[in-house]
Design an enzyme around this catalytic site. Sequence first.
Site, mmCIF file in Angstrom:
data_model
loop_
_atom_site.group_PDB
_atom_site.id
_atom_site.type_symbol
_atom_site.label_atom_id
_atom_site.label_comp_id
_atom_site.label_asym_id
_atom_site.label_seq_id
_atom_site.Cartn_x
_atom_site.Cartn_y
_atom_site.Cartn_z
ATOM 1 N N HIS A 1 -0.326 -5.465 1.820
ATOM 2 C CA HIS A 1 -1.601 -6.023 2.259
ATOM 3 C C HIS A 1 -1.365 -7.428 2.766
ATOM 4 C CE1 HIS A 1 -2.777 -2.728 -0.381
ATOM 5 N NE2 HIS A 1 -3.756 -2.582 0.482
ATOM 6 N N ASP B 1 3.462 0.229 0.359
ATOM 7 C CA ASP B 1 2.187 -0.380 0.679
ATOM 8 C C ASP B 1 2.341 -1.882 0.879
ATOM 9 O OD1 ASP B 1 -0.460 -0.172 1.093
ATOM 10 O OD2 ASP B 1 -0.981 0.382 -0.962
ATOM 11 N N LYS C 1 -7.844 1.035 13.253
ATOM 12 C CA LYS C 1 -6.446 1.176 12.838
ATOM 13 C C LYS C 1 -5.560 1.687 13.956
ATOM 14 C CE LYS C 1 -7.192 5.899 11.269
ATOM 15 N NZ LYS C 1 -6.924 6.948 10.304
ATOM 16 N N ARG D 1 -3.250 11.140 -7.028
ATOM 17 C CA ARG D 1 -4.489 11.631 -6.446
ATOM 18 C C ARG D 1 -4.652 13.107 -6.787
ATOM 19 N NH1 ARG D 1 -4.088 8.734 -0.470
ATOM 20 N NH2 ARG D 1 -3.988 6.622 -1.306
ATOM 21 N N GLN E 1 3.636 4.886 -2.405
ATOM 22 C CA GLN E 1 3.326 4.347 -1.085
ATOM 23 C C GLN E 1 4.149 3.101 -0.849
ATOM 24 O OE1 GLN E 1 -0.937 3.641 -1.471
ATOM 25 N NE2 GLN E 1 -1.237 4.999 0.277
#
Length: 639
Positions: free
Chosen positions: A384, A382, A468, A362, A380
């Site tokens: 899902h 991460d 969240k 980023r 990350q």
Amino acid sequence: MKIKIDLNGTKEIDVEKGTTALEIFTHLNPQSNRKPIAARFNGSLIDLSLPIEDEGILQYVTFDDEEGKFVYWHSTSHVMAQAVKRLFPDAKLAIGPAISDGFYYDFYTKKTFSPDDMKKIEKEMKKIIKEGQSFERTVISKDEAISLFTEEKENFKLELINELEGDISIYKNAEFVDLCRGPHVPRTSYISAYKLLSISGSYWRGDEKRESLQRIYGVSFETKEELKKHLHKLQEAKERDHRKLGKELGLFSTMGEAGPGLILWHPKGATLRRIIEDYWKDEHLKKGYELVITPHIAKSGLWRTSGHYDYYLENMFTFKINNNEYVIKPMNCPGHILIYKSKIHSYRDLPIRYAELGTVARNELSGVLHGLLRVQEFTQDDAHIFCMEEQIEDEILGVLRFARSIMNTFGFQNLNYELSVRDPDNKDKYAGFDKDWEKAEASLVKALEAEKLDYKRMEGEAVFYGPKIDIQMYDALGRKWQGPTIQFDFNLPGRFDVTYVGKDGNQHNVFIVHRTILGSIERFIGTLIEHYKGDFPVWLSPVQVRIMTITDKSIDYAERVNNTLIPHHFRTEVDKRNEKIDLKVREAEKERIPYMAIIGEREEKENTVSIRERHRKNRGSFSIVDLIEELNEKCKKKT
RNA sequence: GCCACCGUAGCUCAGAGGUAGAGCAGGGGUUUUGUAAACCUCUGGUCGGGGGUUCGAUUCCCUCCGGUGGCUCCA
């Protein structure tokens, strides 16, 4: 005329109308180790010096209360501003609030404040405090306020006043007057121990298009001892700084040649990372996650579909190859969704949990980069979760428990929970259907309540695509760090048309829950370094045992001991240099190696090692078997 | 990105308009040592990069790069 004052249930007294809270306190002089700083009357904070006109409930607020500190710090910021105005009459006042760890005041002036000026300001503050000026509250009309601050040439204050409605309160002490809601301590002499800490830049109202201001930070306490303690804590935090320890312990570095915000992991840091990542993968496999890997770059079309190209472009690294524009992934979600969409899914497949230690890049504003905590490329942890509506409660609960157990393993027992939900007055700025938001929010609340967790409800803090839970952990110094997040996504399923085939044979949208536990490996390791002050528990230590010889005569035996430990997967080193044992011990202590196995002729004869544990001095003679057992025990218990 | 400050050896730092030092680290020796620093000796730097001012710049100025503290916790 007398009025009744209820001293917060402890006592009821009759006082003359117009008596101040301070007078009541002085009169009663109740048992209290702290003198009050302000008061709470019928629920609202007031000055101790405010005449009380009606009956009601009176409570005293001391420095021990959060509000007491705020009043105290806010008053100190006024005194500082007064000192600045005395020394630098050109300086225009912006704002000067109390903050979580002290206060600041923003000034607009051509002069740039130097550390020397801070000392001068501190000196002037001392005078003001000595003068014992009283803080006088006056309520005036908006017009009066405008003419007052026009006269004072305080145009920032004028801008604020113009946005206010109704009567306006000002506080005056000696020549100094400030627009202020209050309350304040009664007199400047209430402020005893204070220190100005730093100078930095800021913008008027945080807007980079507006005036650049200079901000002076400070802190104050009722006693010198408390100030000293606070400064000591700041010093302690400095010593724990992960950038300093990271360098000293040889964990990582950043180099200008590589670029800003890019981390070079040295062998020891890479080892630490590997241990964390291996543990992470094992735990995820145990919890029913499937590990996936997605590419670091992808065509920009993917990011147009996801929407990132429209609202996240300035943070994305893009480049062109043969007229095709590519993006270095700033997130892992689209990749995981593509994997999901590579085939048709039945309701029988769900839930599907894809997890990846996904490295993302980023493009950040250069000024925000900071050690491992804010970088431009990071990994990350991460995952899902693709599931059906009826599964979300179980899934959320599962993630919440999982996150908690992982945090506990890393030594974070104290966690803070925040539930971010929609702004109820602004429902149309969010993606997704009402009923989905309601359902999702209910499942988050249910999980928090099932686990009996205290949480703070953050109205309007949800991002546009879903509610969240954010979890913060408190470190050994009591500082708060951002940790796990569990987030619903009502945007991507629609954009990517992510569906499953239900029992009824029809296609249905899936629920996608995005979650990370460590956040980013980089940032997490940064917090770990500071939490443990570099003294990693045995299971995490890059080097667990250093074997060191007293003389060259013991080198062979040292190697034999090492060869016994290696098959047990311990991370060991042999220090066989021709150096005194004192030096070897000193260096191992400084490198925070948990176990030192010292070997001389005596140990060789007895087939033992002499163990010295980090910070615990000599523990005496150990058989190799006992050492292995103790190490195994610690690794198993992750201590 | 913006504001302020900083950038001297691998690290921590000293110095000053006349091209630089210390400690640690590193190399070479001596020493063979028992739980936080043995001794001797040597090496090491276009003083962040570029440009300007000056007889002369690492020092002053400009610019770029990198770092640090911050950039609503709302009178």
